[in-house]
Design a protein around this motif. Structure first.
Motif, PDB file in Angstrom:
ATOM      1  N   UNK A   1       0.741  -1.182   0.089  1.00 30.96           N
ATOM      2  CA  UNK A   1       0.002   0.169  -0.002  1.00 30.96           C
ATOM      3  C   UNK A   1       0.892   1.387  -0.040  1.00 30.96           C
ATOM      4  N   UNK A   2       2.023   1.121   0.641  1.00 28.99           N
ATOM      5  CA  UNK A   2       2.971   2.280   0.909  1.00 28.99           C
ATOM      6  C   UNK A   2       3.427   2.486  -0.612  1.00 28.99           C
ATOM      7  N   UNK A   3       3.784   1.331  -1.370  1.00 28.94           N
ATOM      8  CA  UNK A   3       4.512   1.387  -2.620  1.00 28.94           C
ATOM      9  C   UNK A   3       3.606   2.099  -3.657  1.00 28.94           C
ATOM     10  N   UNK A   4       2.216   1.720  -3.468  1.00 29.07           N
ATOM     11  CA  UNK A   4       1.045   2.531  -4.358  1.00 29.07           C
ATOM     12  C   UNK A   4       1.130   3.788  -4.139  1.00 29.07           C
ATOM     13  N   UNK A   5       1.125   4.243  -2.755  1.00 32.86           N
ATOM     14  CA  UNK A   5       1.144   5.845  -2.497  1.00 32.86           C
ATOM     15  C   UNK A   5       2.451   6.371  -3.103  1.00 32.86           C
ATOM     16  N   UNK A   6       3.588   5.826  -3.028  1.00 35.42           N
ATOM     17  CA  UNK A   6       4.642   6.351  -3.279  1.00 35.42           C
ATOM     18  C   UNK A   6       4.601   6.498  -4.842  1.00 35.42           C
ATOM     19  N   UNK A   7       4.064   5.497  -5.619  1.00 33.14           N
ATOM     20  CA  UNK A   7       4.307   5.910  -7.001  1.00 33.14           C
ATOM     21  C   UNK A   7       3.023   6.705  -7.454  1.00 33.14           C
ATOM     22  N   UNK A   8       1.964   6.696  -6.758  1.00 31.57           N
ATOM     23  CA  UNK A   8       0.723   7.446  -7.042  1.00 31.57           C
ATOM     24  C   UNK A   8      -0.413   6.541  -7.037  1.00 31.57           C
ATOM     25  N   UNK A   9      -1.095   6.712  -6.088  1.00 30.97           N
ATOM     26  CA  UNK A   9      -2.372   5.693  -6.165  1.00 30.97           C
ATOM     27  C   UNK A   9      -3.130   5.888  -7.004  1.00 30.97           C
ATOM     28  N   UNK A  10      -3.499   4.739  -7.873  1.00 30.00           N
ATOM     29  CA  UNK A  10      -4.331   4.806  -9.014  1.00 30.00           C
ATOM     30  C   UNK A  10      -3.705   4.867 -10.427  1.00 30.00           C
ATOM     31  N   UNK A  11      -2.070   5.093 -10.303  1.00 30.53           N
ATOM     32  CA  UNK A  11      -1.555   4.919 -11.250  1.00 30.53           C
ATOM     33  C   UNK A  11      -0.666   3.616 -11.480  1.00 30.53           C
ATOM     34  N   UNK A  12      -0.969   2.475 -12.434  1.00 32.96           N
ATOM     35  CA  UNK A  12      -0.480   1.242 -12.777  1.00 32.96           C
ATOM     36  C   UNK A  12       1.119   1.426 -12.939  1.00 32.96           C
ATOM     37  N   UNK A  13       1.448   2.409 -13.770  1.00 36.02           N
ATOM     38  CA  UNK A  13       3.106   2.388 -13.692  1.00 36.02           C
ATOM     39  C   UNK A  13       3.377   2.910 -12.383  1.00 36.02           C
ATOM     40  N   UNK A  14       2.886   3.657 -11.646  1.00 35.17           N
ATOM     41  CA  UNK A  14       3.261   4.320 -10.460  1.00 35.17           C
ATOM     42  C   UNK A  14       3.696   3.189  -9.497  1.00 35.17           C
TER      43      UNK A  14
END
Length: 291
Positions: free
Chosen positions: A226-239
């Motif tokens: 979940x932290x990784x998803x926030x770090x990349x930009x939640x909702x962004x698959x490349x993120x």
């Protein structure tokens, strides 16, 4: 030392990325966090363990079947916990997600127990020396290669298939997508199936690498993904992909230098991102209209 930690971090980060993709796909479509996703990852490990014992040494067949079964589990979670609340406030749906997480984790304790189970030795482990820089074993290579292949396949699926286009359209504007004939039910089934299948694959890969499957393994992994998803930009698959890899590398280097704070690093990263760059590395629009 540097290259060794980099390789270990990329391997760990690729697993975080697979789990983070499940979070970010659901958020992109439904605009809420599926907190039961970490427990689906845990069940993926147990399903992979059962199939490995049942089928023996055919690892790739075990992987494919694990992904299919955890994908079905993810769809069942959506049908039971989220579909009846689709028009409810986000807080209600989030509470349901937390409840489903508790149900899945306690079901694992009830049916499987609290023991740690080793994975069957279905792969020969050999070490490869990269000069004097690093040592990598065949299991690490397997985990990294499979994770990268799955991420590329997901990217192709989202950008070049009919269902992938429907997912992107629904994420952009669900009301307009519905008016254009896109079925929200079908989009959610595909989204939960694909995201949960990737989480299940990650559970099997982690179980293979660490030779351990246990009923609480989804908690920490889920929070870090979940932290990784926030770090990349939640909702962004490349993120989610980049965020997972970055978090894995940062955590691994931090673990080498300050081992007692390794697990806390992920959450320090999350706090810093929320403070200084809430949209993440890919500047996701977290303030878009809720549906």
């Amino acid at each position: 030392m540097f290259f060794q930690q980099l390789i270990n971090g990329l391997m760990l980060g690729s697993v975080y990325a697979l789990v983070a993709l499940g979070y970010t796909m659901v958020y992109g479509v439904m605009k809420f966090i599926n907190f039961a996703h970490g427990d689906v990852y845990m069940w993926g490990g147990f399903i992979g363990l059962f199939l490995a014992r049942l089928l023996g040494g055919n690892y790739f067949l075990v992987l494919i079947l694990t992904m299919i079964l955890t994908g079905i589990l993810g769809v069942l979670v959506e049908r039971i916990a989220y579909k009846p609340l689709r028009k409810s406030p986000r807080l209600v749906v989030t509470t349901s997600a937390l409840g489903m997480s508790i149900v899945l984790s306690n079901l694992a304790l009830l049916l499987i127990g609290s023991e740690t189970y080793p994975m069957p030795k279905i792969l020969a482990v050999r070490q490869i020396h990269l000069g004097s820089f690093a040592v990598i074993n065949t299991t690490q290579i397997l985990v990294l290669v499979i994770a990268v292949i799955l991420m590329f396949l997901l990217n192709w699926f989202v950008n070049h298939t009919r269902y992938g286009q429907a997912i992107r359209a629904t994420s952009e504007d669900s009301e307009t997508a519905g008016l254009m004939g896109i079925s929200m039910d079908q989009v959610l089934v595909v989204t939960f199936f694909v995201g949960s299948a990737l989480g299940g694959a990650a559970g099997l890969l982690v179980g293979t690498y660490y030779d351990a499957i246990y009923s609480t393994m989804g908690y920490a992994a889920g929070l870090k993904a979940f932290t990784a998803a926030i770090l990349g930009g939640i909702g962004s698959i490349p993120g989610a992909m980049v965020g997972g890899l970055v978090l894995g590398v940062v955590e691994n280097f931090a673990g080498a230098w300050i081992p007692n704070y390794r697990d806390g690093i992920a959450f320090i990263v999350m706090v810093l991102v929320l403070l200084f760059k809430p949209g993440g590395l890919f500047n996701a629009n977290i303030y878009q209209k809720r549906v």
